[in-house]
Every structure is written in structure tokens, then in C-alpha cells.
Design a protein around this motif. Sequence first.
Motif, PDB file in Angstrom:
ATOM      1  N   SER A  52       0.913  -1.273   0.142  1.00 39.54           N
ATOM      2  CA  SER A  52      -0.255   0.146   0.096  1.00 39.54           C
ATOM      3  C   SER A  52       0.894   1.250   0.058  1.00 39.54           C
ATOM      4  N   GLU A  53       0.256   2.307  -0.612  1.00 40.26           N
ATOM      5  CA  GLU A  53       1.119   3.562  -0.532  1.00 40.26           C
ATOM      6  C   GLU A  53       1.054   4.112   0.982  1.00 40.26           C
ATOM      7  N   TYR A  54       0.363   3.609   1.766  1.00 40.85           N
ATOM      8  CA  TYR A  54       0.343   4.056   3.161  1.00 40.85           C
ATOM      9  C   TYR A  54       1.515   3.792   3.791  1.00 40.85           C
ATOM     10  N   PHE A  55       2.309   2.658   3.328  1.00 45.87           N
ATOM     11  CA  PHE A  55       3.525   2.045   3.968  1.00 45.87           C
ATOM     12  C   PHE A  55       4.669   3.265   3.786  1.00 45.87           C
ATOM     13  N   LYS A  56       4.551   4.039   2.584  1.00 43.86           N
ATOM     14  CA  LYS A  56       5.606   4.852   1.971  1.00 43.86           C
ATOM     15  C   LYS A  56       6.116   5.640   3.200  1.00 43.86           C
ATOM     16  N   GLY A  57       7.444   5.570   3.459  1.00 40.31           N
ATOM     17  CA  GLY A  57       8.155   6.361   4.284  1.00 40.31           C
ATOM     18  C   GLY A  57       8.294   5.910   5.811  1.00 40.31           C
ATOM     19  N   LYS A  58       7.250   4.948   6.126  1.00 42.57           N
ATOM     20  CA  LYS A  58       7.126   4.495   7.231  1.00 42.57           C
ATOM     21  C   LYS A  58       8.039   3.292   7.746  1.00 42.57           C
ATOM     22  N   VAL A  59       9.220   3.133   6.857  1.00 41.93           N
ATOM     23  CA  VAL A  59      10.108   2.121   7.253  1.00 41.93           C
ATOM     24  C   VAL A  59      11.309   2.391   8.137  1.00 41.93           C
ATOM     25  N   GLY A  60      11.566   1.926   9.122  1.00 42.33           N
ATOM     26  CA  GLY A  60      12.693   2.085   9.996  1.00 42.33           C
ATOM     27  C   GLY A  60      14.183   2.250   9.056  1.00 42.33           C
ATOM     28  N   ASN A  61      14.924   2.774   9.868  1.00 42.36           N
ATOM     29  CA  ASN A  61      16.272   3.122   9.230  1.00 42.36           C
ATOM     30  C   ASN A  61      16.945   1.692   8.758  1.00 42.36           C
ATOM     31  N   SER A  62      16.917   0.527   9.258  1.00 48.21           N
ATOM     32  CA  SER A  62      17.520  -0.825   9.056  1.00 48.21           C
ATOM     33  C   SER A  62      16.429  -1.539   8.246  1.00 48.21           C
TER      34      SER A  62
END
Length: 622
Positions: free
Chosen positions: A273-283
Motif C-alpha cells: 500500500s502507498e500507506y507504508f511509504k516512508g514509514k520503514v525504519g532505518n534498518s
Amino acid sequence: MKINISKAIKQFFPNPSLDLVYFEAIANSLDANATEISLKVNIQSFENSKSLEIEITDNGEGFTNRGFDRFCALLETDSPDNKGLGRLVFLNYFNKVNYDSLSNDSKRTFILDNNFEREFEAKTSLKENGTKLSLNNYKLEGIKTYDYIRAETLAKSIELHFLPRLFLINKSGKEVTITILVNTEIPNTDKNFYSDKRIVSSKKLPKLKSKLFKIEQADLYANFELLYKVEKDYENSNLTIALNADNRTIPISDIISKDNIPQGHNCIFLIQSEYFKGKVGNSRQKLELEKNQFNALKYSIIKEIKTILEVEIPSIIERNKNKKDFLDKKYPHLEGYFNENVAGLVDKNKLLEKAQESFFKDQKETLEATHLTEALYKKSLEVSSRVLTEYILYRNLIIQKLKSTNHNNSESEIHEMIVPMRETLKVKTYFTDLYRNNAWLLDDKFMSYNTILSDQELSKLIDELAIEEEIKQDSSTRPDISIIFNGNPENQKVDLVIVELKKRKAGLHENEKVIGQIQRRARRLLEYYPNKIQRMWFYGIVDIDDDFELYLDSNEYTEIFSVDKAFYKTQKIVYKVSEEKIECPIGITILSFDAFLNDAEKRNETFLNILKESIKTTNKKV
């Protein structure tokens, strides 16, 4: 790039694994629009980990000048899909990473190590645009598993990790081929480890079905797509659940236990989903969401997966229902708090924790309310029923524990299960002692006590009755359990309960002692405080065998109603007050251990059934 690599790795990659090296390198190649990627693993033997070398070559765009500038500045990226940290994972395993790159505007070779400061040479061995990474000087003392260097398992993990991305590439009409080549001088056939070659192609992916859904609690407008495959496969029985976020696959398989999927099924569930964009941790190993958002996401995903599984594996419906029924039966005070959409799939402990959390929330709401509305009043009644049910369940545990005792258990062990030895329980600490005092085993009326003296000298009891005379303290004057209830000895007459215990299968001689002990206790109490005691109950708890039953019959004890053997007699006690002999009748009840426990269990069972029915009725109305 002056950074402390070891500290950066610990901060950004707290749980690294060697497969992250492959995933990061291949992801970078895909970011560079590569269509052909070659992964070579060279190692002399599994045991000689220092000989490990990895080479990744692609036909992507190579390092442009802008791309190299970003590479030299940690955390600098042009896209939220990239974190600018991935190369750190290379240096967690290798001292050196050799880069060789050709792009439309530049060519360069350089070495990435702890001392890298953007130096490079304007040359390349490549004939066409692309990048080649050579990782050598392996740092660690060993390799955790053969799976990290076996071509077959590498191909499976790479395909699975990049499945959502390859699926989209395939959907767009393009093709990507990833070739995995493992070379070893010393194979190990027992571990299925040898030189081998495997290919992952976007054109030969598992066929995935698609289902669209929404999660309003997370985002009112975002669409979520679930790509899935459920097939019978007894050789590769497995469960994979992952998110496709920022062009990375993030496993979230811990939300559903693999053990909750019937054996012989290989299941893949991928959510994008586009909802996840930019919501991932640095690792890039987990999503960074607020707890309530993640919970909404998690339970919505489980609900969708459950719906799919019930269609694909119909037998799971009855299986999940049985698990839900088990939870309701085992924890009746939480019935209605178990999420029916996830019951049977989520780990039992997690489901129980969530239900308990919701129950505590309702308790807090009713207890802290300054004004009870009609709805809150009804909820308070329901919460009270559940609290009482929880307490009754605790009682059952005590009964079952006592039932498991035998002749090998000492009298003190049995005593401790009823009331802790050498302790005094006071009415002012009633709720603190609620789960330590099990006098209800005799009769629920004994829960309303003023004082309970456990295994204390009779002088302590006389002190409680405010008698000033001193008496000799010795073990023969120690009742097992003494209860003062139904009155306050400071200003009114009281009722007393005295309990004597004998270990199981103590024998006729020891059991007969109970009668004598009871008579001596009664006489002593009446002599020292005749005007403070209005009633006394004496209980003897023993194993009643045929010999002792004949003894009781011979002494005119009457058998009374009970699940097992129980006898009663009004005993005349003669005592002296100022040299005057006075007769006083007292009641003596002799119970077998089975009568003592089974009668308590029947009372408990009655309470529990009433409460269960009340909770069920409330849930149906809701």
C-alpha cells in the motif's frame, strides 16, 4: 565518511543477518533499474568462514555523479524509499567492499571501508553501464547457517524477499533475472551444500491471487492489496506474511503463529500500500508506526487472512471455533473479550494478553467513574461478575492442588495450601489476604472473619479475645487454624472456629487424637473466656477409613449429608470456673479429605455456572 561503523551498525541494524547483505545489494541494483543481476558466493568450506567472498554485478545505471555524492553522505537520499544507510550492513560482515561502476556521466572504482572519504579512481573494468561489488575480508568468526551460502535456499529467500517488487515489475511488462552462483572447494553433501546455480526470474514467480481491502483505523482513504498463495505442499509446509514497503519486504509473520496453520500447507501473504511509504525504519526491518496504528493494521490483516484461509482451507473453520471455545471455557471471565476475527490464528498468550488488557480497561473505567450512567451501571455489574468469576477460578486451582495431595504430603504442606502457617490474618487486610486465605473450603461464611490465626499457640487466640491471664505456651496447645468471626471481641460475644488437620492415611491412632485435641481446645477456651464466646465450631479433617468410621459410629457420631464421608456430634464439655463445674455442648464435625474438597468444589461449581450464564447472557444482549 567519518563515522563510527560499529556504533552505527548497532544503532541502525540491531538485528543484522548475513542475508541482509544480499538483500541490500540486490535492492540497490533494482533501484538502479537493473534487469540482470548476478550474485556469486565463493567459499573454500563452511568451516573456513574467512574465505567467504561475495560478488554482485548488475546492468543498472551505475553510479552517476549525483548518486555518488549521496553515497558519500550518510542518510542523504533523493527518495523516501531510500534511507542512505544500507551500505553499513556490508561493513558489519566485511572489512572491505570494492566498487566498480560505469554510468552515462562517469566511471569510478573505490573501496568502502571504515576510513572511506570519497576517494575514487576514474576508471572501470566494465564495458557497459552497471555496478560490480566485491566483498572480501570476512570479519566474523563463523557463519550462522548453511542457508546463507546454499544456492537453493538463497534463491528461495531472495525470491520471497523481493516477491512484491518482482510482481510489480512483471505486471509492468518488464523482466528481471537474478542469477545465484555458489562455488565451494569442499562441499558437504550431508548438509546439501555444494557448488550450484539457481535463477530467480520475475517471469517465473508463484501465481498470486489479489484482494483489495481498507483499514479505516489506519487511513480512511488508503487502499491495501493482499497478494496471496495458499497451496498444499507437504515438503515445504510454511507460512510467510510480509509487507512491501519502500521497495523492501518486511516480515511480520509473528502476528500469526505457524503452528495455527494446518500441516501440509505453504502459505504466502504479501501486503502492499502507498500507506507504508516512508514509514520503514532505518534498518528496513520494521515499520515505524504508533502502537494503536500498528494494532489496527495487524488485526485487520489477520482478519483478511482468516477470511482467505477459511475459503482455501475449510477445515480451519472448525479448528478455530474449537480454539475459541477452549479459551471461553478456560477463561470464562474473559468471554466476549477474545477477538473472534483472530481467535485460532494468533498465539494464545497474545490473545489472552489483549483480552486481559481490555478487561482491565473496563474495570478502570467503572472504578474511576464519578457518575454512573445507566450504560456504565450495567457495565459495572458485568465487570463485577467477571471479577468474581476470576476469583472462583482461582478457588478451583486451590481445590485441584489439594486434591493432588497424597500420604507423601506432610500435614504442614496441606496446611499451607489452606492458610499460610504461623500467620495472623486480620479483617483490615482482608483484600490483601484474599488469595492467601482459603477458609472458604470449610464454608463460605468463614470468609467474613475478624481474625484468622494459623498454627498459632492457643495463648495467641486468648490474647485476641483480650484475656489478661498468661498461659503456658507449648506445641500441644496449638490449633491448626483458629477463626474469630461474626463479632468483635472488644465489645461483643464472638463465634469461634477451630480446625484440626491430619496428614492423609495417618492411621486410626493419629485420627483418634483429633477428637481429644478438639475437646482440650474447647475446655481451655471456655475456662479462660466463658463470657466472650457465644458459639464454637470444631472441625477435624482426616482420611476416614473403615476403622475410623467404626470408631466414630461407636462414639455416637451421626453421618451427615456430603459428597463423601462426614460426621457430626454435639459433644458435652465440662470445664471449671471458680472451682464450679459447668457443662457446655459444642458441635464437632469430622470430614474426610474428599468430603472437605468435593463439597467445596460443588459449591464453587454452582457459583461458577451462575456467573458464566450471566456473562453469556450479557454478551448476547450486547
